[in-house]
Scaffold this motif. Sequence first.
Motif, PDB file in Angstrom:
ATOM      1  N   ALA A 260      78.260  56.743  34.172  1.00  0.00           N
ATOM      2  CA  ALA A 260      77.804  55.714  35.105  1.00  0.00           C
ATOM      3  C   ALA A 260      76.309  55.857  35.398  1.00  0.00           C
ATOM      4  N   GLU A 261      75.860  57.091  35.477  1.00  0.00           N
ATOM      5  CA  GLU A 261      74.436  57.316  35.756  1.00  0.00           C
ATOM      6  C   GLU A 261      73.568  56.781  34.619  1.00  0.00           C
ATOM      7  N   VAL A 262      74.035  57.003  33.391  1.00  0.00           N
ATOM      8  CA  VAL A 262      73.272  56.538  32.231  1.00  0.00           C
ATOM      9  C   VAL A 262      73.100  55.013  32.303  1.00  0.00           C
ATOM     10  N   LEU A 263      74.206  54.343  32.645  1.00  0.00           N
ATOM     11  CA  LEU A 263      74.157  52.879  32.708  1.00  0.00           C
ATOM     12  C   LEU A 263      73.197  52.416  33.796  1.00  0.00           C
ATOM     13  N   LEU A 264      73.256  53.065  34.936  1.00  0.00           N
ATOM     14  CA  LEU A 264      72.370  52.647  36.032  1.00  0.00           C
ATOM     15  C   LEU A 264      70.918  53.001  35.743  1.00  0.00           C
ATOM     16  N   THR A 265      70.710  54.112  35.056  1.00  0.00           N
ATOM     17  CA  THR A 265      69.352  54.476  34.657  1.00  0.00           C
ATOM     18  C   THR A 265      68.780  53.407  33.711  1.00  0.00           C
ATOM     19  N   TYR A 266      69.630  53.042  32.772  1.00  0.00           N
ATOM     20  CA  TYR A 266      69.211  52.034  31.791  1.00  0.00           C
ATOM     21  C   TYR A 266      68.790  50.752  32.507  1.00  0.00           C
ATOM     22  N   ALA A 267      69.660  50.249  33.381  1.00  0.00           N
ATOM     23  CA  ALA A 267      69.379  48.986  34.048  1.00  0.00           C
ATOM     24  C   ALA A 267      68.152  49.091  34.947  1.00  0.00           C
ATOM     25  N   GLU A 268      68.049  50.170  35.691  1.00  0.00           N
ATOM     26  CA  GLU A 268      66.936  50.277  36.633  1.00  0.00           C
ATOM     27  C   GLU A 268      65.605  50.408  35.895  1.00  0.00           C
ATOM     28  N   ALA A 269      65.609  51.203  34.821  1.00  0.00           N
ATOM     29  CA  ALA A 269      64.362  51.375  34.077  1.00  0.00           C
ATOM     30  C   ALA A 269      63.894  50.045  33.499  1.00  0.00           C
ATOM     31  N   LEU A 270      64.833  49.297  32.932  1.00  0.00           N
ATOM     32  CA  LEU A 270      64.443  48.005  32.371  1.00  0.00           C
ATOM     33  C   LEU A 270      63.971  47.047  33.460  1.00  0.00           C
ATOM     34  N   ALA A 271      64.678  47.072  34.595  1.00  0.00           N
ATOM     35  CA  ALA A 271      64.286  46.179  35.679  1.00  0.00           C
ATOM     36  C   ALA A 271      62.887  46.532  36.175  1.00  0.00           C
ATOM     37  N   GLU A 272      62.622  47.826  36.307  1.00  0.00           N
ATOM     38  CA  GLU A 272      61.304  48.234  36.785  1.00  0.00           C
ATOM     39  C   GLU A 272      60.217  47.899  35.767  1.00  0.00           C
TER      40      GLU A 272
ATOM     41  N   GLN B 277      61.790  44.055  32.106  1.00  0.00           N
ATOM     42  CA  GLN B 277      62.292  43.663  30.781  1.00  0.00           C
ATOM     43  C   GLN B 277      63.780  43.429  30.780  1.00  0.00           C
ATOM     44  N   ILE B 278      64.404  43.295  31.941  1.00  0.00           N
ATOM     45  CA  ILE B 278      65.853  43.274  31.957  1.00  0.00           C
ATOM     46  C   ILE B 278      66.397  41.864  31.729  1.00  0.00           C
ATOM     47  N   ALA B 279      67.537  41.816  31.016  1.00  0.00           N
ATOM     48  CA  ALA B 279      68.206  40.534  30.760  1.00  0.00           C
ATOM     49  C   ALA B 279      69.634  40.627  31.269  1.00  0.00           C
ATOM     50  N   GLN B 280      70.294  39.482  31.411  1.00  0.00           N
ATOM     51  CA  GLN B 280      71.676  39.477  31.868  1.00  0.00           C
ATOM     52  C   GLN B 280      72.550  40.337  30.945  1.00  0.00           C
ATOM     53  N   SER B 281      72.244  40.302  29.639  1.00  0.00           N
ATOM     54  CA  SER B 281      73.058  41.079  28.704  1.00  0.00           C
ATOM     55  C   SER B 281      72.943  42.572  28.986  1.00  0.00           C
ATOM     56  N   ASP B 282      71.759  43.000  29.465  1.00  0.00           N
ATOM     57  CA  ASP B 282      71.591  44.415  29.814  1.00  0.00           C
ATOM     58  C   ASP B 282      72.466  44.772  31.005  1.00  0.00           C
ATOM     59  N   LEU B 283      72.533  43.847  31.977  1.00  0.00           N
ATOM     60  CA  LEU B 283      73.392  44.099  33.135  1.00  0.00           C
ATOM     61  C   LEU B 283      74.851  44.174  32.709  1.00  0.00           C
ATOM     62  N   ASP B 284      75.212  43.320  31.770  1.00  0.00           N
ATOM     63  CA  ASP B 284      76.619  43.266  31.363  1.00  0.00           C
ATOM     64  C   ASP B 284      77.075  44.536  30.644  1.00  0.00           C
ATOM     65  N   ILE B 285      76.139  45.202  29.930  1.00  0.00           N
ATOM     66  CA  ILE B 285      76.561  46.430  29.250  1.00  0.00           C
ATOM     67  C   ILE B 285      76.318  47.659  30.140  1.00  0.00           C
ATOM     68  N   SER B 286      75.852  47.429  31.347  1.00  0.00           N
ATOM     69  CA  SER B 286      75.597  48.601  32.186  1.00  0.00           C
ATOM     70  C   SER B 286      76.290  48.442  33.541  1.00  0.00           C
ATOM     71  N   VAL B 287      75.540  47.976  34.521  1.00  0.00           N
ATOM     72  CA  VAL B 287      76.061  47.973  35.888  1.00  0.00           C
ATOM     73  C   VAL B 287      77.341  47.166  36.022  1.00  0.00           C
ATOM     74  N   ASN B 288      77.465  46.125  35.243  1.00  0.00           N
ATOM     75  CA  ASN B 288      78.663  45.285  35.409  1.00  0.00           C
ATOM     76  C   ASN B 288      79.936  45.974  34.924  1.00  0.00           C
ATOM     77  N   LEU B 289      79.788  47.029  34.093  1.00  0.00           N
ATOM     78  CA  LEU B 289      80.970  47.815  33.720  1.00  0.00           C
ATOM     79  C   LEU B 289      81.492  48.594  34.936  1.00  0.00           C
ATOM     80  N   LEU B 290      80.546  49.004  35.784  1.00  0.00           N
ATOM     81  CA  LEU B 290      80.950  49.731  36.996  1.00  0.00           C
ATOM     82  C   LEU B 290      81.637  48.792  37.971  1.00  0.00           C
TER      83      LEU B 290
END
Lengths: 597, 1082
Positions: free
Chosen positions: A392-404, A407-420
Amino acid sequence: MKKLFILGAAICIVFASCKKDFLDRYPQTSIAPQLFFKSEQDLSLYVNGLLDLPGKDNYLADQSSDNLATTGSIEIKNIMTGSPSSKTITGGWNWSRLRNINYFLDNYDKAEVAQEVKDHYAGLARYYRAEFYFGMVKRYSDVPWYSHATQPDDSAALYSIRSPRSLVMDSVMSDLAFAAAHVRENVPIGTPNVWAVKTFYARVALYEGTFRKYHTESNLQNTAAQFLQTASDVAKDIMSSGKFQIYNTGHPNQDYAALFNSQDLTSNSEVILVNAYDASKPGGGGNAANAFGDYEQSPARDLVQTYLMKDGTRFSAVAGYDKFTYVQEFQNRDPRLSQTFAYPGWVRLPATTPFVPYFNKNFTGYFQLKGYINTTDNIVNNSTDFPVYRYAEVLLTYAEALAELGQIAQSDLDISVNLLRARAGIPGLDLAFANSNPDPVLMTKYPNVSGTYGGVILELRRERRVEFAMEGFRYDDLMRWDAGKLLENIPQGMYFPALGKYDMTGDGVPDIILIDKGSSIPPEDQKEKNSLGKTLVYYKAGNFGDPVTIYLSNGTSGAIVTEVTPRSFIDPKDYYRPIPYTQTVLNPNLKQMFGWE
Amino acid sequence: MRKSRLIQTNLSLLAFLLISFSGIAQRKITGVVEDVKTNSPLEGATITVKDSKTSTISKIGGQFTITVPDGTAILEISFVGYDSKSTTIGSNQTNIEIKLNQSENNQLSDVVVVGYGTQKKIDVTGAVDQISGKSLAERPIANVFQGLQGVSPGLNITYNGGQPGQTPTINIRGFASINDQSGSPLVVIDGISSATDDLLRLNPSDIASITVLRDAASAAIYGARAAYGVLLVTTKTGGSGSRQSISYSNYFALSKPTILPQPVTDPYIYLKVFEEATANTPWHYRSFTPSQYDWAKQRSDDPSSSPEVKPDPDDPTKWAYMGNNNWNDYFFSKTSPSQYHSISFSGSSSDAHKMPMGYLLSADYTEENGLNKLTKDDWNRYGLRGRFNFSPLPWLKVDNNLSVYQLKKDAPATNITNIYYLQPIEAAKNPDGSWANTDAGILGAQLTDGGRNQQTRFGFQDVARAVASFFNKDLQITGDVSFKRELWKYHTESLPYSLGYGPNDVRIQNATGSISETNGTINQDVVDLYANYKKTFGDHAITLLAGYNQESYEWSPITASKTQLISASVPYIGLTTGDATVNNTSQGGYYAYAIRSYFGRINYTFKDKYILEANGRYDGSSRFPSNNRWGLFPSISGAWIASKEHFMDFLKPVLSTVKFRLSYGSLGNQSVAYFGYIQTLPVSQSPYLIDGNFQTVLGSAPSLSVDPNNYTWEKVNTKNIGTDIGLLDDKILASFDYYIRNTNGMLAPSQELPAVLGTSAPQQNSADLTTKGWELSLSYRNTLTIASSPFSFNAKFILSDSKSKITKYNNALGTFSAAYREGEEIGEIWGLTNDGQFTTKDEISKLDQTEIIPWGALDIVPGWPKYKDLDGNGKIELGPSDKDSKDLSIIGNSSPRYRFGFNLDASWKGIDFSVFLQGIAKMDFYPHHYLFWGPYQQPYANVYPWNLDYYRAASESPADRANNSAAYNKAGLADANTNSYFPVLQSWLADNNYGSGLDIPQTKYLLNAAYLRIKNITLGYSLPHSVIDKFGIKRLRFFFSGENIFEFSAIKKYLDPESISDGYGWEYPYQRKYSVGLNLDL
């Protein structure tokens, strides 16, 4: 003369029996270094000795954050309420672990084994060194960098100045890059493998990237992006490997909790590194004794309010949410709420009727379930495993880094935070909605978050706080987000709109009664009983400092007040700690920074 | 004394009868001289016919032949160490057995056991004291240590609590070395170096004498292990003279704790004081509900008004507690029984005149019981000693001394000192009989059910010694071999126990349980070979000694542990199902050492007045690297017996003996780590499960404990000057010694290095220490006649003092964080100077005391302690070093000073009486932790009555008073108390875990730890011979005795004055013991 002859012969015998090495004696419980560092087994024995995992005490680590009210002596709390100096803040400047790590790195190359073997173990040692320095940098920012075990006669090293943060972190990142490239995938269970190393690598990169982005005092803002990029790249690498999955069996009310109350996490698909406990092994048990806090672990209402509704909407958008009672607060919420806190109707074994939260001075009324094993069986309690790194941490790291990085897209959210969120059974995060409707409550908490992606960053911060509540992430997160000011808010407890009777178990029948500080609690036999025949629990309520048990913000109504001592978080000083005074006397080249004395 | 006089009277009577039938011829008398008590023959006694020049000296077996004139004659017999005696020979008597009475201890004519030989006390050149076995045997002590406290000047015995069977700290002449603070002396038993705890295994009745060698000159013959003195223990030898004797002694004792801290038991006072203590801090943890207060008030006013346990009104699934208990009474016994029995058989073969054979067989059983009321907690000794001596050849004597022993300690696995945490409001048991879920209930459950901690030590030591004599006994060559084997077995259980959480909710704790067994073996082998030569040429006498010694020692423990008991009723390691662990690191871990030495002594005496002695020993030890392994340790000493000078003759009637002694010696101290110079990687067990198991791992760099290239013995140089003075025919004896002991080259960190090193700096032989001290011993002995019976008494007073100073230490900055500083006196207490208490906020604002706030978080309020701002900068600060001490100064010293002992024995008509006092005249103690500070330490244990004198700014309102219990108001706790001993009641203000606030020593709470203890009073009565003789009994004595009877001390209102050696008083209680017993000789 005959007598003397006999005697002489006796003397000769005595002396002849004396072996030449009579005065040599050797220990049998430790090993001479020259006999060691020969084989792979030697390298493994040493590196396994460097293993240092967080354990179930981590469930208590949020005491230094805004997630909990605590009466414990917490360093940051003492700093905010007292008059700290380098003479009173003396912990943390301990370098023995680095010596043990560097000693290995100075010697492992002697082993007569293949380069791949050497690199694997060196990689692990460098991972541990990175971990050590990451801790030092978080605390002190600039610290001297040592790549070898320091010798007592090496005064250049012993009396060196602090190395700049940028230099130290570059070395940390280079250690982690090496480790990520060389540590093996197959290692003994309970020790870090390459994926554990990468999880940490991504964590450090995210920490440093966001820290540099939001903190101005070290003037490293323009280097933030490279760290954020590393964070998202490494996280993506782990995600693409397909080795890990969010633990989701389709039971949103249990799956999350299963990560914290399982007897065996070694084969859990979400757990990248486990700290296993087994009370049946000699010395093998462990529990988070105070997790179900009696006095040092009292969850804050602010955290309870952060959880979304079950339908994915914001709790803070519900009208009157900040005047909800305990039972109201827990209705229709993100199912993780009831897997993290004692909820109305929860039964604490061995009792058979629902648990009635109890109050005392400093208690918020909320009780933590995460880390508490609801059993009377000590073996079960002491054998519950702890997840050191969760996917779960990896997914949130991924999403937060991209957001910061923007560069984040909806597809990035779907493979990360939305799994949680899917595991929790709530709808996914919608990028466009989040960005166009930033949560006003979170905006006031994090005023320095802005830009196109500000809305999603805020929602990711919510997700992180919820998903990792009471797992020891919150304090570090506040530090890297430059949000230390939030620690000035004294955590509050449950809300009571007035004196009177309250249902605490969700069955509509009152369980407790709050009476005025002027009235007196009747003797046991004259206490009122509820419709179930149970005697109500009486509490006197009043203002802070009154001779009552429950302090309410308005005296006879409001949220529970746990403390009133004002807190002051000095920016940037309180993001760091002073080097202990005695060390600056021993080595005058060590200068204090950020206003510490 | 009394008994020997009776015998003497009898002998005279016998002689008189014989005279009546005397013949007239001149004749030869043959006889034997023996010790009256042990019946051992005395060689070298002088037998003179009175008023003639005829004299002879007794030979081997004590035999002599002498020609006497016709008729009756009087023989005068004298022998060093014995009272001279004259006896009348009947006119037809041809045979006589002469019994000599050993002189009382400490008289200058005594023979003193010294290293590898004996000397007359008058000839001793060093600082030496000898304690007779008799003084030990007649006190009801369970082991030798208990009898040594306070009996010899400069010999310090410190007990850490009163647990049975423990080994105390034993020391000679105070602080020894920064690496070996206790400075244990070398213990030598029957010529063989031994471990300190070997004194525990000896039967006190087997001891013939104990000699204390204090200065370097007398100890130098033992070299590198004798740097801090030597204790020479000599056991009794087999009998001689064809006489058999049987002795039996016993005692039965009851004991109770001496002084225990007695907490407040009133529940209302307890609740309210704790509430206040935490309410005055940011951590208002100890708050109590109104119903708890109601309950406490009821029980405070009338304990019978409400039970101490009931279901919790707020949570009926749980028990709630409100006791008013004094746990000392619950957990400690006041009548703990102990007993001791000792029997010995000694004698010799009838053919004693030619090749005498002697034997001694003694056995003892000792049971010393602890004070634990709920469970067995005792120590036992079973000892057997067999000694056999004979002369297979006229020039050869062989002595075999075998001792077999078993010591067993059987205690609960849980330490009873947990009692100091128990709170009065707890209960021990629930109404359903289960143990309460309180600390008291847990302790009770653990003590009774939680398992045992048993330690058995079985061993034997055999010392075989042969002495060959040549050249008319001028040359004696002695060889001995000793082997000691011990098997130590530790059995430790951790068993499940049950606690009652609530009605019908009894839970098993520690359900898995575990068993641990450690077997350890000791192998000690010693070989000695040495020669003594003595020769007299006119006025010159010379004695020489040369010898060789080697010793090897190994301790090898192995521990096996296993969890998951099948059942708590079968706590055996074979009956477990869990994982096993095996290691050899527990109980000190494996160690071994070896020593090899050559030694010698020259003693030269001129005209019996001037004595010069030199000792030397060349020692090699396995504890040092081979290039630095050997050391030579010489000493020189001299004495002048001035009273033998003719110019002193006119003083003789008053000043009977005057002797001066001077000595200097340099010894090494090898008491360092066994393998300190070998840098190794420590092995440990991982605290994490790796592949499901706790694996053996390394993971630590070698510590830089020493630099092997620069590592050797520390040197201990002692100068000693002493004098022995006898007055009035030596009825009064005074002995005084002054010494300077320099301990040079102590292992110390080379310097304090920055923490980035990651380990402590390697040690070097770089620190020096000087100890200066003196010892005084005064004794007076006399016999008077009272009511026509002899009244003899003996008084002895000893006093000693020492002071130690660090003279060299690598700490240029003089920082307090380093272990030592140059110029530091050992024991000095740096602290703040108390300046009363703050009374107003205004006062508080004028002095910044924020730096000493515990945890940085308590509030400075009126009633807070106020300190003198010594450096006048407006801030109270703890300086980092003695060069920059800011507001710290030396306020006292925790070293014991002026240790003293006083012993008085008297006997008259079969009644004997003795008193023994022991104490320390000067010592400071700054209290830390719960037992003094109560809630000021932390709010988790007790309130003590003295804590109630805390600062209260204002009185409570009449309404509040009405809510209080009567006891609370009566104690004055509702009244203002601004002139209080203790400051404002804030928990954690004296928190020892943080070390600030009141935990910083300061003048106001510095206590006077001096004490005087009545260690023993014994009253005995021996039945008159007229009664016992017809039963063939030689002696029958009954006695009543009390140990640790009373103490005079300023701190005894808090705790036992001896208990503070740990800095807290957190000790197993000391025992007051009352006993009755008997001594029977057949």
